[in-house]
Design a protein around this motif. Structure first.
Motif, short mmCIF file in Angstrom:
data_model
loop_
_atom_site.label_atom_id
_atom_site.label_comp_id
_atom_site.label_asym_id
_atom_site.label_seq_id
_atom_site.Cartn_x
_atom_site.Cartn_y
_atom_site.Cartn_z
N UNK A 1 77.70 52.37 9.96
CA UNK A 1 76.55 51.31 10.25
C UNK A 1 75.78 52.08 11.41
N UNK A 2 74.56 51.89 11.85
CA UNK A 2 73.82 52.52 12.73
C UNK A 2 74.25 51.73 14.18
N UNK A 3 74.73 52.34 15.03
CA UNK A 3 75.58 51.74 16.19
C UNK A 3 74.37 50.74 16.86
N UNK A 4 74.77 49.21 16.94
CA UNK A 4 73.84 48.46 17.68
C UNK A 4 73.67 48.66 19.06
N UNK A 5 72.41 48.98 19.53
CA UNK A 5 72.28 49.06 20.81
C UNK A 5 71.35 47.87 21.77
N UNK A 6 71.54 47.50 22.64
CA UNK A 6 70.62 46.77 23.35
C UNK A 6 69.35 47.12 24.05
N UNK B 1 73.07 51.19 26.18
CA UNK B 1 74.05 50.10 26.14
C UNK B 1 74.35 49.44 24.80
N UNK B 2 75.53 49.40 24.45
CA UNK B 2 75.87 48.69 23.40
C UNK B 2 75.79 47.61 23.17
N UNK B 3 75.32 46.79 21.85
CA UNK B 3 75.34 45.61 21.70
C UNK B 3 76.74 44.98 21.46
N UNK B 4 77.55 44.44 22.16
CA UNK B 4 78.93 44.19 21.95
C UNK B 4 78.97 43.07 21.07
N UNK C 1 80.25 60.18 22.74
CA UNK C 1 78.90 60.46 22.76
C UNK C 1 78.18 59.82 23.71
N UNK C 2 76.83 59.59 23.73
CA UNK C 2 76.17 58.92 24.97
C UNK C 2 76.57 57.52 25.02
N UNK C 3 77.31 57.06 23.99
CA UNK C 3 77.90 55.47 24.30
C UNK C 3 78.99 55.54 25.23
N UNK C 4 79.76 56.68 25.28
CA UNK C 4 80.89 56.59 26.08
C UNK C 4 80.88 56.46 27.50
#
Length: 479
Positions: free
Chosen positions: A54-59, A63-66, A96-99
């Motif tokens: 999946x493409x990581x969902x971001x807000x 910032x991750x879309x939890x 990565x940048x999500x960390x």
């Protein structure tokens, strides 16, 4: 006693570009004879389910879309046919940048009811490098061929490096080099350029700009510079840009021994190993170009290149199958208080351990008080190497020393937890238990586990009729 036992492990990888879930079955077996002391080891790791990618969902950009992540994970549990309570171990790896800490907290909150007995959340670039290197097969290759293998896990935002020498980790690090550090729209107009790309581009004398149409030759020049930087990183050269693009929180990789083979994993690895026909910008980033540039770099001409068993799935396979180890089978715990999660480690050096064996508790008291001032955790693991053949009096003095200090400084109700490398946990634990304490305390003493200062440890429910405890050792939790 059962000779064999299995547990279900879940691995969840939430990266800059992609999110994935896998389920693995880990098999534990007693390899000792009927009348011998049990020896329990993980003898098989089988991936039983792989999710889609999946493409990581971001807000927003970082910032991750939890909520959406939770929906993805819930859907994959359902597709795999498992419930959260079916899992006993595993890891959520945010990379990565999500960390970043805010993202880790979002994921923990949203996935709290999917954690099962023993799923952990961690986000350190060093740990990611090691997990990816195990998932890619680089570590196993270094064991089988008794050589030094570097695994470069190249994702959307970072490249994680680990160097294995016959299976042992001798170096690790992370650079801000990845396939999504330049992003483009459908009309090839540049929408995003990372700070690290700007630094590399400036050194190359090129200047891509947001809003301009992406130029293949200009981006290839940046990709070629990235490949050269990775080569210089591996060979120990001190290129000034390397320091500028080193990922915060990662170790400084020092190439003190020559690298003999190189393995690639991560999303960009597919573009390195298997170049495909089609538009170079079809993913809306520079990943394909970076793969082409690396394939033409000195990484391919100067090293033996081995093909990864897993590329884009290396981290999630590592998270689901390679994060768990087991303690020795001669261990002590007086009550099942497991699972225990995110317990910080206080590691004694040789001189400090020697003082404790002699019965001198002052050094331990000072070091433990210092650790408590540095950490807001109510729990603590005391770790040391131990001795292979300690005498009865040495164990007795050590037990008295440890109990006196741990009981005095730990909060009421907290267990006394000791982790050793050498096989002496049962004897030490049995000596500690009868010693009177100010408050009732549980004693947990395990061996055959190696940890370091600043590690965090999870201990799961005892397995194989209570003979062993599954352990996850985590480095740089939350970055």
């Amino acid at each position: 006693m059962k000779d064999e036992s299995t547990i279900l492990s879940v691995g969840i990888d939430i990266g800059t570009s992609t999110t994935q879930v896998i389920f693995s079955r880990l098999t534990f077996k007693n390899s000792a004879g009927y009348f011998a002391v049990p020896h329990i080891a993980i003898v098989d790791k089988e991936v039983v389910y792989k999710s889609g990618i999946y493409t990581t969902p971001l807000e927003n950009r970082v910032m991750i879309d939890g909520v959406r992540v939770r929906e993805i994970v819930a859907g994959e549990f359902q597709k795999a046919g498992y419930r959260p309570e079916d899992t006993q171990t595993g890891a959520v790896i945010i990379t990565g940048e999500s960390a970043r800490k805010e993202n880790s907290e979002i994921v923990l909150q949203e996935l709290s009811d999917f954690a099962g007995e023993f799923v952990v959340s961690t986000a350190g670039p060093d740990l990611e490098a090691i997990i990816a290197g195990k998932g890619s097969g680089a570590r196993q290759y270094s064991v089988e061929h008794q050589c030094r293998v570097a695994n470069l896990d190249i994702g959307g935002g970072t490249t994680n490096l680990v160097l294995f020498d016959s299976g042992e980790v001798i170096g690790k690090g992370c650079l801000d080099i990845g396939g999504r550090l330049i992003k483009m729209g459908a009309d090839r107009k540049i929408e995003y350029i990372s700070d690290s790309v700007r630094k590399i581009a400036a050194a190359e004398g090129v200047s891509p700009e947001v809003g301009n149409r992406a130029d293949y030759s200009e981006i290839f020049q940046i990709g070629r510079a990235m490949g050269e930087l990775l080569y210089e990183w591996l060979t120990g050269r001190k290129h000034p840009v390397l320091k500028a693009i080193r990922t915060p929180g990662s170790s400084e990789f020092l190439a003190d021994k020559s690298v003999q083979a190189v393995c690639f994993s991560g999303g960009v690895a597919d573009c390195i190993y298997h170049p495909a026909d089609g538009a170079w910008d079809r993913y809306g980033d520079m990943g394909i170009i970076l793969g082409e540039a690396i394939r033409e770099s000195r990484l391919f001409t100067d090293f033996r290149v081995i093909e990864a068993k897993e590329t884009i799935r290396a981290t999630v396979v590592g998270a689901g199958s390679y994060t768990t180890s087991v303690s020795g089978s001669t261990i002590t715990y007086n009550r099942d208080v497991f699972p225990l999660k995110n317990v910080p480690v206080l590691k004694l050096n040789g001189d400090e351990q020697a003082a404790c064996f002699s019965g001198n508790s002052e050094i331990l008291r000072e070091k433990m008080a210092w650790m408590q001032n540095q950490s807001d955790s109510r729990q603590m693991i005391l770790a040391m190497k131990g001795k292979n053949d300690p005498s009865y009096m040495e164990i007795k003095r050590l037990a008295a020393c440890l109990v006196s200090v741990l009981d005095a400084l730990l909060e009421r109700g907290q267990p006394m937890i000791v982790v050793l490398e050498c096989d002496m946990a049962k004897a030490l634990g049995q000596m500690m238990m009868p010693i009177e304490t100010a408050y009732p305390r549980d004693v947990i003493c395990i061996d055959s586990v190696q940890v370091d200062q600043n590690d965090f440890v999870d201990m799961g429910k005892p397995l194989v009729d209570g003979l062993v405890i599954p352990v996850v050792v985590k480095t740089l939790i939350f970055g």
